[in-house]
Design a protein around this motif. Structure first.
Motif, PDB file in Angstrom:
ATOM      1  N   GLU A 150      60.832  39.085 -31.214  1.00  0.00           N
ATOM      2  CA  GLU A 150      60.256  37.748 -31.197  1.00  0.00           C
ATOM      3  C   GLU A 150      58.820  37.781 -30.646  1.00  0.00           C
ATOM      4  OE1 GLU A 150      63.176  38.547 -30.041  1.00  0.00           O
ATOM      5  OE2 GLU A 150      64.640  37.396 -31.228  1.00  0.00           O
ATOM      6  N   TYR A 151      58.613  38.590 -29.637  1.00  0.00           N
ATOM      7  CA  TYR A 151      57.260  38.713 -29.057  1.00  0.00           C
ATOM      8  C   TYR A 151      56.301  39.301 -30.086  1.00  0.00           C
ATOM      9  CZ  TYR A 151      53.439  40.341 -26.123  1.00  0.00           C
ATOM     10  OH  TYR A 151      52.186  40.597 -25.590  1.00  0.00           O
ATOM     11  N   VAL A 152      56.773  40.299 -30.860  1.00  0.00           N
ATOM     12  CA  VAL A 152      55.929  40.896 -31.893  1.00  0.00           C
ATOM     13  C   VAL A 152      55.518  39.825 -32.904  1.00  0.00           C
ATOM     14  CG1 VAL A 152      55.893  42.545 -33.803  1.00  0.00           C
ATOM     15  CG2 VAL A 152      56.913  43.184 -31.607  1.00  0.00           C
ATOM     16  N   PHE A 153      56.442  38.986 -33.326  1.00  0.00           N
ATOM     17  CA  PHE A 153      56.139  37.956 -34.310  1.00  0.00           C
ATOM     18  C   PHE A 153      55.150  36.943 -33.736  1.00  0.00           C
ATOM     19  CE2 PHE A 153      57.279  33.849 -36.391  1.00  0.00           C
ATOM     20  CZ  PHE A 153      56.800  34.168 -37.647  1.00  0.00           C
ATOM     21  N   GLU A 154      55.360  36.564 -32.473  1.00  0.00           N
ATOM     22  CA  GLU A 154      54.435  35.628 -31.831  1.00  0.00           C
ATOM     23  C   GLU A 154      53.024  36.218 -31.751  1.00  0.00           C
ATOM     24  OE1 GLU A 154      56.258  34.760 -28.134  1.00  0.00           O
ATOM     25  OE2 GLU A 154      57.848  33.491 -28.997  1.00  0.00           O
ATOM     26  N   ILE A 172      62.481  30.335 -34.553  1.00  0.00           N
ATOM     27  CA  ILE A 172      63.002  31.595 -35.103  1.00  0.00           C
ATOM     28  C   ILE A 172      64.503  31.654 -34.854  1.00  0.00           C
ATOM     29  CG2 ILE A 172      62.854  34.106 -35.018  1.00  0.00           C
ATOM     30  CD1 ILE A 172      60.042  33.723 -33.817  1.00  0.00           C
ATOM     31  N   GLN A 173      65.249  31.967 -35.906  1.00  0.00           N
ATOM     32  CA  GLN A 173      66.699  32.167 -35.739  1.00  0.00           C
ATOM     33  C   GLN A 173      67.035  33.616 -35.399  1.00  0.00           C
ATOM     34  OE1 GLN A 173      68.479  30.758 -39.386  1.00  0.00           O
ATOM     35  NE2 GLN A 173      68.762  28.688 -38.563  1.00  0.00           N
ATOM     36  N   GLU A 174      66.413  34.554 -36.096  1.00  0.00           N
ATOM     37  CA  GLU A 174      66.731  35.976 -35.882  1.00  0.00           C
ATOM     38  C   GLU A 174      65.637  36.834 -36.498  1.00  0.00           C
ATOM     39  OE1 GLU A 174      70.387  39.148 -36.785  1.00  0.00           O
ATOM     40  OE2 GLU A 174      70.396  37.136 -37.662  1.00  0.00           O
ATOM     41  N   ILE A 175      65.408  37.990 -35.874  1.00  0.00           N
ATOM     42  CA  ILE A 175      64.470  38.968 -36.419  1.00  0.00           C
ATOM     43  C   ILE A 175      65.143  40.330 -36.381  1.00  0.00           C
ATOM     44  CG2 ILE A 175      62.191  40.042 -36.228  1.00  0.00           C
ATOM     45  CD1 ILE A 175      61.197  37.589 -34.802  1.00  0.00           C
ATOM     46  N   GLU A 176      65.100  41.055 -37.490  1.00  0.00           N
ATOM     47  CA  GLU A 176      65.712  42.379 -37.546  1.00  0.00           C
ATOM     48  C   GLU A 176      64.974  43.264 -38.527  1.00  0.00           C
ATOM     49  OE1 GLU A 176      69.668  41.733 -38.875  1.00  0.00           O
ATOM     50  OE2 GLU A 176      69.074  41.031 -40.860  1.00  0.00           O
ATOM     51  N   ARG A 177      65.181  44.572 -38.356  1.00  0.00           N
ATOM     52  CA  ARG A 177      64.592  45.539 -39.257  1.00  0.00           C
ATOM     53  C   ARG A 177      65.487  45.703 -40.493  1.00  0.00           C
ATOM     54  NH1 ARG A 177      59.288  47.547 -38.493  1.00  0.00           N
ATOM     55  NH2 ARG A 177      58.851  47.598 -36.258  1.00  0.00           N
ATOM     56  N   LEU A 192      60.133  44.120 -41.306  1.00  0.00           N
ATOM     57  CA  LEU A 192      60.625  43.241 -40.257  1.00  0.00           C
ATOM     58  C   LEU A 192      60.967  41.902 -40.914  1.00  0.00           C
ATOM     59  CD1 LEU A 192      60.956  43.642 -37.177  1.00  0.00           C
ATOM     60  CD2 LEU A 192      58.874  42.298 -36.870  1.00  0.00           C
ATOM     61  N   ILE A 193      62.263  41.556 -40.881  1.00  0.00           N
ATOM     62  CA  ILE A 193      62.737  40.334 -41.536  1.00  0.00           C
ATOM     63  C   ILE A 193      62.854  39.242 -40.476  1.00  0.00           C
ATOM     64  CG2 ILE A 193      64.534  39.281 -42.956  1.00  0.00           C
ATOM     65  CD1 ILE A 193      63.042  41.586 -44.301  1.00  0.00           C
ATOM     66  N   VAL A 194      62.088  38.158 -40.673  1.00  0.00           N
ATOM     67  CA  VAL A 194      62.103  37.028 -39.742  1.00  0.00           C
ATOM     68  C   VAL A 194      62.865  35.881 -40.409  1.00  0.00           C
ATOM     69  CG1 VAL A 194      60.728  35.435 -38.378  1.00  0.00           C
ATOM     70  CG2 VAL A 194      59.856  37.742 -38.849  1.00  0.00           C
ATOM     71  N   LYS A 195      64.005  35.495 -39.795  1.00  0.00           N
ATOM     72  CA  LYS A 195      64.789  34.375 -40.310  1.00  0.00           C
ATOM     73  C   LYS A 195      64.356  33.109 -39.574  1.00  0.00           C
ATOM     74  CE  LYS A 195      68.755  37.258 -41.424  1.00  0.00           C
ATOM     75  NZ  LYS A 195      70.195  37.524 -41.200  1.00  0.00           N
ATOM     76  N   LEU A 196      63.692  32.213 -40.309  1.00  0.00           N
ATOM     77  CA  LEU A 196      63.172  30.980 -39.744  1.00  0.00           C
ATOM     78  C   LEU A 196      64.192  29.860 -39.865  1.00  0.00           C
ATOM     79  CD1 LEU A 196      59.605  31.231 -41.287  1.00  0.00           C
ATOM     80  CD2 LEU A 196      60.284  31.863 -38.959  1.00  0.00           C
ATOM     81  N   ALA A 197      64.104  28.883 -38.961  1.00  0.00           N
ATOM     82  CA  ALA A 197      65.027  27.748 -38.989  1.00  0.00           C
ATOM     83  C   ALA A 197      64.678  26.776 -40.102  1.00  0.00           C
ATOM     84  CB  ALA A 197      65.019  27.042 -37.638  1.00  0.00           C
TER      85      ALA A 197
END
Length: 224
Positions: A150-154, A172-177, A192-197
């Motif tokens: 989450e910090y990386v995305f921010e 953000i709901q979830e972040i995973e490789r 890096l897959i970012v699942k947004l709300a």
């Protein structure tokens, strides 16, 4: 004158001996008339014995024949009853088989419909999630190790879109490789897959990225 011969008549006082007594007689000491009389008695006794034996055998045969006939009739009746029961059982088994087949077909149709409904629902969920997923390409492996993805995305938002993160309040709901495991034969970092709300947040980020044309993170070029 000639003397008329008279046939000898049996005296009333003459006794009839039993077969056993006749067998035990001394025939050598008998006169001719006694011998003839004895032979006649033997023949009569033999004829009576044969007749008695024949009558006995006939009676036994008739009794056995009637018993055998009764047994056959009884067996026939039991066989008819058994055949009727077998037919009833076969009909019941056939009915049960028909019911089981119909029930199985109904359950299979119901299961197929449920599977299709689940597949459609999963497809809808997957499509909905994909609409909200943001794929970041080129983010170095291990960048999220210290402070989390989450910090990386921010940091990516702050470095490339400083106003976007503060104005929209992206959730953000979830972040995973992806894929989950590292492939040693692969030289490029995993995505890096970012699942947004909210799918609208994804559209805003994509628009800002198209407007900026180039994105960076930790001095490296990345893209979405």
């Amino acid at each position: 004158m000639t003397r008329r011969k008279t046939s000898p008549q049996k005296k009333e006082s003459e006794t009839v001996l039993s077969p056993t007594e006749l067998q035990n007689l001394d025939y050598n000491s008998m006169s001719e008339s006694q011998f003839r009389s004895t032979i006649i008695q033997l023949l009569v006794a033999l004829e009576k014995s044969i007749k008695d034996s024949r009558d006995f055998m006939t009676a036994e045969f008739r009794a056995n024949q009637a018993e055998i006939k009764n047994q056959l009739n009884e067996m026939q009746s039991k066989l008819e009853v058994l055949t009727t029961r077998v037919n009833e059982v076969e009909e019941r088994v056939s009915d049960l088989e028909d019911k089981l087949i119909a029930k199985r077909e109904t359950e299979e149709k119901k299961r197929d419909k449920q599977l299709k409904d689940h597949e459609d629902r999963l497809r809808e969920i997957n499509d909905s999630l994909r609409k909200k997923n943001l794929r970041l390409i080129g983010v170095p492996e291990g960048a999220e190790r210290d402070r989390g993805p989450e910090y990386v995305f921010e940091q990516i938002l702050a470095e490339n879109f400083p106003n976007l993160g503060r104005e929209t309040g992206i959730q953000i709901q979830e972040i995973e490789r992806s894929p989950p495991k590292i492939n040693k034969n692969r030289s490029t970092p995993r995505h890096l897959i970012v699942k947004l709300a909210n799918s609208k947040d994804k559209e805003k980020i994509l628009k800002a990225a198209r407007d900026k044309k180039s994105l960076t993170f930790m001095g490296r070029s990345i893209r979405v």
